[in-house]
Design a protein around this motif. Structure first.
Motif, PDB file in Angstrom:
ATOM      1  N   SER A 132       2.056  -0.245  15.503  1.00 44.27           N
ATOM      2  CA  SER A 132       1.808  -0.964  16.751  1.00 44.27           C
ATOM      3  C   SER A 132       0.972  -2.219  16.516  1.00 44.27           C
ATOM      4  O   SER A 132       1.321  -3.308  16.984  1.00 44.27           O
ATOM      5  N   ASP A 133      -0.111  -2.091  15.778  1.00 50.33           N
ATOM      6  CA  ASP A 133      -1.004  -3.223  15.549  1.00 50.33           C
ATOM      7  C   ASP A 133      -0.342  -4.323  14.720  1.00 50.33           C
ATOM      8  O   ASP A 133      -0.619  -5.510  14.913  1.00 50.33           O
ATOM      9  N   LEU A 134       0.516  -3.932  13.773  1.00 51.48           N
ATOM     10  CA  LEU A 134       1.114  -4.891  12.847  1.00 51.48           C
ATOM     11  C   LEU A 134       2.459  -5.423  13.338  1.00 51.48           C
ATOM     12  O   LEU A 134       3.110  -6.210  12.655  1.00 51.48           O
ATOM     13  N   GLY A 135       2.887  -4.975  14.530  1.00 52.59           N
ATOM     14  CA  GLY A 135       4.139  -5.473  15.080  1.00 52.59           C
ATOM     15  C   GLY A 135       5.367  -4.959  14.355  1.00 52.59           C
ATOM     16  O   GLY A 135       6.379  -5.671  14.263  1.00 52.59           O
ATOM     17  N   ILE A 136       5.300  -3.720  13.863  1.00 58.05           N
ATOM     18  CA  ILE A 136       6.423  -3.121  13.140  1.00 58.05           C
ATOM     19  C   ILE A 136       7.104  -2.109  14.067  1.00 58.05           C
ATOM     20  O   ILE A 136       6.464  -1.165  14.527  1.00 58.05           O
ATOM     21  N   PRO A 137       8.402  -2.280  14.377  1.00 63.06           N
ATOM     22  CA  PRO A 137       9.096  -1.280  15.185  1.00 63.06           C
ATOM     23  C   PRO A 137       9.012   0.093  14.538  1.00 63.06           C
ATOM     24  O   PRO A 137       9.086   0.213  13.314  1.00 63.06           O
ATOM     25  N   VAL A 138       8.823   1.125  15.346  1.00 65.71           N
ATOM     26  CA  VAL A 138       8.635   2.471  14.821  1.00 65.71           C
ATOM     27  C   VAL A 138       9.801   2.894  13.932  1.00 65.71           C
ATOM     28  O   VAL A 138       9.606   3.498  12.879  1.00 65.71           O
ATOM     29  N   GLU A 139      11.024   2.561  14.337  1.00 65.90           N
ATOM     30  CA  GLU A 139      12.192   2.969  13.554  1.00 65.90           C
ATOM     31  C   GLU A 139      12.162   2.345  12.158  1.00 65.90           C
ATOM     32  O   GLU A 139      12.433   3.018  11.157  1.00 65.90           O
ATOM     33  N   LEU A 140      11.826   1.062  12.087  1.00 71.13           N
ATOM     34  CA  LEU A 140      11.740   0.397  10.787  1.00 71.13           C
ATOM     35  C   LEU A 140      10.582   0.950   9.967  1.00 71.13           C
ATOM     36  O   LEU A 140      10.692   1.115   8.748  1.00 71.13           O
ATOM     37  N   GLY A 141       9.470   1.217  10.637  1.00 72.53           N
ATOM     38  CA  GLY A 141       8.326   1.778   9.932  1.00 72.53           C
ATOM     39  C   GLY A 141       8.652   3.129   9.320  1.00 72.53           C
ATOM     40  O   GLY A 141       8.295   3.409   8.176  1.00 72.53           O
ATOM     41  N   GLN A 142       9.338   3.970  10.088  1.00 76.40           N
ATOM     42  CA  GLN A 142       9.709   5.283   9.569  1.00 76.40           C
ATOM     43  C   GLN A 142      10.685   5.168   8.406  1.00 76.40           C
ATOM     44  O   GLN A 142      10.638   5.946   7.456  1.00 76.40           O
ATOM     45  N   GLU A 143      11.576   4.203   8.479  1.00 74.76           N
ATOM     46  CA  GLU A 143      12.590   4.055   7.434  1.00 74.76           C
ATOM     47  C   GLU A 143      12.031   3.489   6.140  1.00 74.76           C
ATOM     48  O   GLU A 143      12.386   3.939   5.050  1.00 74.76           O
ATOM     49  N   TYR A 144      11.130   2.506   6.249  1.00 75.23           N
ATOM     50  CA  TYR A 144      10.688   1.785   5.063  1.00 75.23           C
ATOM     51  C   TYR A 144       9.253   2.082   4.624  1.00 75.23           C
ATOM     52  O   TYR A 144       8.869   1.736   3.501  1.00 75.23           O
ATOM     53  N   LEU A 145       8.448   2.698   5.504  1.00 77.19           N
ATOM     54  CA  LEU A 145       7.048   2.920   5.154  1.00 77.19           C
ATOM     55  C   LEU A 145       6.626   4.385   5.182  1.00 77.19           C
ATOM     56  O   LEU A 145       5.500   4.697   4.801  1.00 77.19           O
ATOM     57  N   GLN A 146       7.485   5.262   5.642  1.00 73.36           N
ATOM     58  CA  GLN A 146       7.194   6.696   5.629  1.00 73.36           C
ATOM     59  C   GLN A 146       8.223   7.381   4.734  1.00 73.36           C
ATOM     60  O   GLN A 146       9.422   7.305   4.990  1.00 73.36           O
ATOM     61  N   PHE A 147       7.724   8.075   3.714  1.00 72.19           N
ATOM     62  CA  PHE A 147       8.632   8.581   2.685  1.00 72.19           C
ATOM     63  C   PHE A 147       8.719  10.098   2.610  1.00 72.19           C
ATOM     64  O   PHE A 147       9.491  10.629   1.818  1.00 72.19           O
ATOM     65  N   THR A 148       7.934  10.803   3.412  1.00 76.23           N
ATOM     66  CA  THR A 148       7.946  12.268   3.308  1.00 76.23           C
ATOM     67  C   THR A 148       8.207  12.943   4.652  1.00 76.23           C
ATOM     68  O   THR A 148       7.873  14.107   4.843  1.00 76.23           O
ATOM     69  N   GLY A 149       8.794  12.201   5.588  1.00 83.00           N
ATOM     70  CA  GLY A 149       9.214  12.796   6.844  1.00 83.00           C
ATOM     71  C   GLY A 149       8.119  13.041   7.860  1.00 83.00           C
ATOM     72  O   GLY A 149       8.301  13.841   8.787  1.00 83.00           O
ATOM     73  N   GLU A 150       6.972  12.388   7.737  1.00 82.34           N
ATOM     74  CA  GLU A 150       5.911  12.577   8.720  1.00 82.34           C
ATOM     75  C   GLU A 150       6.330  12.001  10.069  1.00 82.34           C
ATOM     76  O   GLU A 150       7.184  11.126  10.156  1.00 82.34           O
ATOM     77  N   LYS A 151       5.705  12.502  11.119  1.00 76.88           N
ATOM     78  CA  LYS A 151       5.900  11.934  12.444  1.00 76.88           C
ATOM     79  C   LYS A 151       5.017  10.696  12.587  1.00 76.88           C
ATOM     80  O   LYS A 151       3.971  10.590  11.940  1.00 76.88           O
ATOM     81  N   TYR A 201       0.828  -1.209   0.000  1.00 77.28           N
ATOM     82  CA  TYR A 201       0.000   0.000   0.000  1.00 77.28           C
ATOM     83  C   TYR A 201       0.862   1.259   0.000  1.00 77.28           C
ATOM     84  O   TYR A 201       0.631   2.190  -0.787  1.00 77.28           O
ATOM     85  N   MET A 202       1.850   1.316   0.878  1.00 76.52           N
ATOM     86  CA  MET A 202       2.693   2.511   0.982  1.00 76.52           C
ATOM     87  C   MET A 202       3.481   2.763  -0.300  1.00 76.52           C
ATOM     88  O   MET A 202       3.704   3.910  -0.697  1.00 76.52           O
TER      89      MET A 202
END
Length: 244
Positions: A65-84, A45-46
């Motif tokens: 949190s629900d999908l068991g993804i560490p925040v750091e990994l989520g920010q690195e691989y699933l957030q692409f425009t610098g959102e919090k 999706y991302m």
């Protein structure tokens, strides 16, 4: 009888929307307990959908949190425009420009699984085929004259309607057998179907993030009511014992 006819009349348009004009829908055997599937669906999706379709009522942090993804990994691989992590999942596409490019602004997908149904999405994403007469060169069997490109084509390959010759009443005729990709995609046909199912699984989750928790609470409530029913029945027998 009049009330029944009214209810049926109200439900018929909803059924037509969910079925996409009467098209046959394949069953989406999704599993909201499959974290690996949900994580892959979030990645798809991302990477392939978020550029046009937001899920603006869902937050990144809730998803991680629900999908068991560490925040750091989520920010690195699933957030692409610098959102919090606490921000909603949005894109930067202006609605006015999107309406000009696609004919209408791409819809938000937060509740698409609840409105359309998982089966509709699963079939729709596997129903694109080449149609040079369309602006993006593709059409869709579930959503005819669709106004979006086939964004998953690099995974599936180039899909085309295919036919085969068969004998009917002693005469050879062309029979339509479905849509098949040309093999140029990154995934095989089976792998592509699995990837689409993962994406559907994720969209079902987004539509109701607390669904598993609600179902679990519901089971406890039903158990409590059953126990309460037994107690009430015994109390009733005790209360009316002398009367009878």
């Amino acid at each position: 009888m009049k009330k029944l006819i009214f209810v049926l009349a109200m439900l018929l348009p909803m059924g037509a929307i969910a079925a996409g004009g009467g098209a046959h829908l394949d069953k989406a055997e999704y599993d909201l307990t499959d974290k690996a599937s949900l994580q892959n669906g979030a990645k798809l999706y991302m990477n392939y959908c978020l550029g046009c379709h937001q899920t603006q009522y869902q937050r990144y942090q809730r998803t991680f949190s629900d999908l068991g993804i560490p925040v750091e990994l989520g920010q690195e691989y699933l957030q692409f425009t610098g959102e919090k992590p606490g921000e909603h999942i949005k894109n930067a596409m202006p609605a006015e420009s999107a309406a000009k490019w696609f004919g209408a602004p791409p819809p938000d997908l937060t509740l698409v699984a609840r409105v359309r149904g998982a089966d509709w999405i699963y079939t729709y994403l596997r129903a694109f085929y080449v149609d040079e007469s369309r602006p993006f060169g593709v059409n869709n069997e579930v959503f005819p004259e669709v106004g979006m490109p086939h964004v998953l084509q690099e995974l599936q390959g180039v899909p085309r309607k295919t036919t085969e010759q068969t004998m009917v009443d002693g005469e050879m005729v062309e029979r339509y057998v479905g849509i098949k990709a040309d093999g140029s995609g990154e995934l095989s046909a089976a792998e592509y179907d699995t990837a689409v199912l993962d994406l559907v699984n994720y969209l079902v989750y987004v539509g109701e993030p607390s669904r598993l928790e609600s179902e679990n609470i519901g089971r406890y409530v039903m158990l409590f009511l059953l126990v309460l029913l037994v107690l009430i029945y015994l109390l009733k027998k005790e209360y009316w014992r002398d009367v009878h």
